[in-house]
Design a protein around this motif. Structure first.
Motif, PDB file in Angstrom:
ATOM      1  N   SER A 172       0.735  -1.195   0.081  1.00 50.90           N
ATOM      2  CA  SER A 172      -0.007   0.134  -0.145  1.00 50.90           C
ATOM      3  C   SER A 172       0.621   1.100  -0.092  1.00 50.90           C
ATOM      4  O   SER A 172       0.294   2.254   0.011  1.00 50.90           O
ATOM      5  N   VAL A 173       2.186   1.273   0.231  1.00 50.23           N
ATOM      6  CA  VAL A 173       3.160   2.333   0.241  1.00 50.23           C
ATOM      7  C   VAL A 173       3.267   3.087  -1.110  1.00 50.23           C
ATOM      8  O   VAL A 173       2.680   4.470  -1.261  1.00 50.23           O
ATOM      9  N   LEU A 174       3.051   2.554  -2.103  1.00 48.06           N
ATOM     10  CA  LEU A 174       3.035   2.995  -3.547  1.00 48.06           C
ATOM     11  C   LEU A 174       1.647   3.892  -3.801  1.00 48.06           C
ATOM     12  O   LEU A 174       1.745   4.884  -4.359  1.00 48.06           O
ATOM     13  N   PRO A 175       0.534   3.260  -3.626  1.00 45.51           N
ATOM     14  CA  PRO A 175      -0.905   3.818  -3.837  1.00 45.51           C
ATOM     15  C   PRO A 175      -0.681   5.187  -3.014  1.00 45.51           C
ATOM     16  O   PRO A 175      -1.276   6.387  -3.460  1.00 45.51           O
ATOM     17  N   LEU A 176      -0.426   4.997  -1.742  1.00 41.49           N
ATOM     18  CA  LEU A 176      -0.538   6.218  -0.771  1.00 41.49           C
ATOM     19  C   LEU A 176       0.269   7.343  -1.158  1.00 41.49           C
ATOM     20  O   LEU A 176       0.067   8.472  -1.225  1.00 41.49           O
ATOM     21  N   MET A 177       1.443   7.014  -1.793  1.00 35.34           N
ATOM     22  CA  MET A 177       2.594   7.819  -2.104  1.00 35.34           C
ATOM     23  C   MET A 177       1.855   8.634  -3.575  1.00 35.34           C
ATOM     24  O   MET A 177       1.948   9.910  -3.611  1.00 35.34           O
ATOM     25  N   VAL A 178       1.142   7.881  -4.447  1.00 30.95           N
ATOM     26  CA  VAL A 178       0.973   8.266  -5.689  1.00 30.95           C
ATOM     27  C   VAL A 178      -0.335   9.366  -5.150  1.00 30.95           C
ATOM     28  O   VAL A 178      -0.386  10.387  -5.794  1.00 30.95           O
ATOM     29  N   CYS A 179      -1.257   9.072  -4.014  1.00 29.83           N
ATOM     30  CA  CYS A 179      -2.307   9.857  -3.830  1.00 29.83           C
ATOM     31  C   CYS A 179      -1.847  11.023  -2.992  1.00 29.83           C
ATOM     32  O   CYS A 179      -2.234  12.141  -3.173  1.00 29.83           O
ATOM     33  N   PHE A 180      -0.780  10.925  -2.153  1.00 29.07           N
ATOM     34  CA  PHE A 180      -0.460  12.270  -1.053  1.00 29.07           C
ATOM     35  C   PHE A 180       0.669  13.023  -1.758  1.00 29.07           C
ATOM     36  O   PHE A 180       0.764  14.233  -1.156  1.00 29.07           O
ATOM     37  N   LEU A 181       1.647  12.296  -2.451  1.00 28.11           N
ATOM     38  CA  LEU A 181       2.883  13.300  -2.636  1.00 28.11           C
ATOM     39  C   LEU A 181       2.436  14.624  -3.793  1.00 28.11           C
ATOM     40  O   LEU A 181       2.998  15.541  -3.370  1.00 28.11           O
ATOM     41  N   PRO A 182       1.440  14.340  -4.520  1.00 30.21           N
ATOM     42  CA  PRO A 182       1.118  15.300  -5.425  1.00 30.21           C
ATOM     43  C   PRO A 182       0.533  16.696  -4.520  1.00 30.21           C
ATOM     44  O   PRO A 182       0.810  17.908  -4.604  1.00 30.21           O
TER      45      PRO A 182
END
Length: 257
Positions: A228-238
């Motif tokens: 779940s790290v990559l999906p969360l990063m894609v959601c919150f990083l922008p």
């Protein structure tokens, strides 16, 4: 180029309508004394549960046509447009034959989840004095799929005159059942052949299967956090960049400009 794509499409339709030879017979043109099925035949046949050979051939031809149309013209030699597509098409044809279908994976997971309870029922029936074929028939009647099908295949084979040992050995060597039911089938085949009681062996295997299932579920639960790290990063990083970084950069730019 249009003519090449038209020929490829016509060949794909012909393959889909007429079918191809049995992949088990491909590679049978071998030297006498050797196996009737060569390496190329095994590679082309792929998994027994894979997509059929005509469907894979159609997919490969479509990939070849799409790649040939997408590539730019490189002079007046059409082969430079067809060759990469042909290579990719062959890769698709062979690769699709070795990809495990999701239905097979789901079927195996259901087998593993049902195995402990089914083995407990078999052990209880054998301990009560039932013969192996009778125990298989009684447990199959109350078992869900796919365990019902596995035990029913044993009952069907004994019903047409095969011995109990041969029926259980057939279950253990079947492509669909061997990964989960292989040890059980071999133990029951040995028991039917030698007259060795296997009630306690089945209970031990049921306990091990239950422990293995629990360990697999725990590993899957621990992997959820990592996956779940990559999906969360894609959601919150922008959002972090837009709210936290962009205002600072714009402020510094306006200050020095």
């Amino acid at each position: 180029m249009v003519m090449t794509c038209a020929v490829a499409a016509a060949t794909a339709v012909w393959l889909a309508m007429s079918g191809l030879p049995d992949p088990r017979r491909i590679g049978a043109w071998s030297v006498p004394g050797r196996s009737r099925r060569g390496r190329f035949g095994r590679l082309l046949a792929g998994r027994t549960d894979a997509l059929s050979l005509p469907i894979r051939a159609v997919a490969g031809l479509l990939v070849c046509a799409v790649v040939a149309l997408a590539l730019p013209d490189l002079g007046q030699v059409p082969v430079w447009r067809v060759a990469p597509g042909a290579v990719l098409g062959v890769g698709v044809l062979l690769g699709l034959g070795w990809i495990e279908p999701p239905s097979t994976r789901h079927d195996r997971e259901r087998q593993r989840s049902q195995l402990p309870g089914t083995l407990d029922l078999l052990a209880a029936a054998l301990a009560a004095g039932c013969a192996a074929r009778v125990a298989a028939a009684e447990v199959a009647a109350v078992s869900p799929e796919p365990s019902r099908t596995a035990l029913s295949s044993v009952v069907a084979e004994t019903g047409v005159g095969r011995s109990d040992a041969d029926a259980w050995h057939s279950l253990a060597s079947s492509t669909r059942w061997q990964e989960v039911w292989g040890p059980v089938g071999r133990d029951l085949a040995r028991s039917a052949r030698d007259g060795v009681p296997v009630e306690e062996v089945l209970r031990v295997q049921a306990r091990r299967a239950r422990q293995s299932r629990q360990a697999a579920l725990e590993r899957r639960a621990r992997a959820v956090g990592v996956s779940s790290v990559l999906p969360l990063m894609v959601c919150f990083l922008p959002a972090f960049i837009a709210v936290g970084v962009v205002p600072i950069v714009l402020g510094l730019a306006l200050h020095y400009l």
